[in-house]
Design a protein around this motif. Sequence first.
Motif, PDB file in Angstrom:
ATOM      1  N   ASP A 125       0.839  -1.207   0.000  1.00  0.00           N
ATOM      2  CA  ASP A 125       0.000   0.000   0.000  1.00  0.00           C
ATOM      3  C   ASP A 125       0.869   1.250   0.000  1.00  0.00           C
ATOM      4  N   GLU A 126       1.931   1.223   0.801  1.00  0.00           N
ATOM      5  CA  GLU A 126       2.846   2.371   0.895  1.00  0.00           C
ATOM      6  C   GLU A 126       3.474   2.674  -0.470  1.00  0.00           C
ATOM      7  N   ALA A 127       3.723   1.615  -1.240  1.00  0.00           N
ATOM      8  CA  ALA A 127       4.293   1.787  -2.579  1.00  0.00           C
ATOM      9  C   ALA A 127       3.251   2.300  -3.568  1.00  0.00           C
ATOM     10  N   GLY A 128       1.979   2.250  -3.181  1.00  0.00           N
ATOM     11  CA  GLY A 128       0.918   2.764  -4.045  1.00  0.00           C
ATOM     12  C   GLY A 128       0.138   1.699  -4.786  1.00  0.00           C
ATOM     13  N   TYR A 129       0.254   0.440  -4.345  1.00  0.00           N
ATOM     14  CA  TYR A 129      -0.420  -0.662  -5.034  1.00  0.00           C
ATOM     15  C   TYR A 129      -1.216  -1.479  -4.026  1.00  0.00           C
ATOM     16  N   THR A 130      -1.914  -2.516  -4.514  1.00  0.00           N
ATOM     17  CA  THR A 130      -2.804  -3.272  -3.654  1.00  0.00           C
ATOM     18  C   THR A 130      -2.549  -4.770  -3.770  1.00  0.00           C
ATOM     19  N   VAL A 131      -2.461  -5.441  -2.634  1.00  0.00           N
ATOM     20  CA  VAL A 131      -2.400  -6.907  -2.632  1.00  0.00           C
ATOM     21  C   VAL A 131      -3.814  -7.414  -2.826  1.00  0.00           C
ATOM     22  N   THR A 132      -4.023  -8.211  -3.874  1.00  0.00           N
ATOM     23  CA  THR A 132      -5.362  -8.704  -4.151  1.00  0.00           C
ATOM     24  C   THR A 132      -5.567 -10.128  -3.674  1.00  0.00           C
TER      25      THR A 132
END
Length: 71
Positions: free
Chosen positions: A61-68
Motif C-alpha cells: 500500500d505504501e508503494a501505491g499498489y494493492t495486494v489482491t
Amino acid sequence: MSATATYTVSGMTCGHCVASVKEEVSEISGVTEVEVDLESGRLVVVSSDPVDPATVRAAVDEAGYTVTSEA
C-alpha cells in the motif's frame, strides 16, 4: 530456516512500479529476498521468519499498489 510467501499485487504497469514494491517490501524486518513479476503481478517474499501478511499489505500500500490475494 526461511519462510516464503506469495501474493498477487494489482496496479503495477512498469519497471518503476516493480522497483517501488521491491523497495518497500525489502524494508520489512527479516525479509531477505523479494521477487516481483510485472506481467502476472506475482510477489514472492522470502524471510528469515514468517512475516505477518498485514505487514506486507501495508508495505505494498505504501508503494501505491494493492495486494489482491495471498497464496
